[in-house]
Design a protein around this motif. Sequence first.
Motif, short mmCIF file in Angstrom:
data_model
loop_
_atom_site.label_atom_id
_atom_site.label_comp_id
_atom_site.label_asym_id
_atom_site.label_seq_id
_atom_site.Cartn_x
_atom_site.Cartn_y
_atom_site.Cartn_z
N ARG A 71 0.87 -1.17 0.00
CA ARG A 71 0.00 0.00 0.00
C ARG A 71 0.91 1.22 0.00
O ARG A 71 2.03 1.17 0.51
N ASP A 155 -4.46 3.35 -3.57
CA ASP A 155 -3.41 3.22 -2.56
C ASP A 155 -2.63 1.91 -2.71
O ASP A 155 -1.92 1.51 -1.80
N GLU A 156 -2.74 1.28 -3.88
CA GLU A 156 -2.06 0.01 -4.10
C GLU A 156 -0.89 0.15 -5.10
O GLU A 156 -1.04 0.77 -6.14
#
Length: 160
Positions: A71, A155-156
């Motif tokens: 993340r 957010d990856e």
Amino acid sequence: MTSASLTPESTPARRTVMAAAGAAGLAAALTACGSGDDSSNTGTTGNSGTGGTGGDTGAGSGSAGGTALARTADIPEGGGKVFEDKGVVVTQPAAGTYKAFSSKCTHRGCTVGSVADGVIVCPCHNSHFSAEDGSVKKGPATQPLPAAKITVSGDEIKLA
């Protein structure tokens, strides 16, 4: 076997056998290393937010697939994280900008150990590399870390 089939003239010398075995091992190692390095050199790093030098400027560029690494919150600003099992180090040299490089030091092939204050450090011989572009900041390494391709979507962070 008969003794006639194993005459000194018909068997290779020990030195020849050892040299061939060593060459085969070296060829296998170079093929494995070269394969990863070649693909790393042709790709660019992905990032989100503002564009960084040498990287894609769009978030989520590339295919939707890929191997999930982390993340964005896992990668500290000015630092990074080494993913030894994936052979990459991911950095965040500036807020919202993510870069990835091979985690294999170009000096002797050790895995880099840490990222802090904008520097990727190899623990074997203390080579330092820029977290921004992989360039050598302090030797003994003389070659930069090759870029690895990542994508950032939301957010990856994924290895492309």
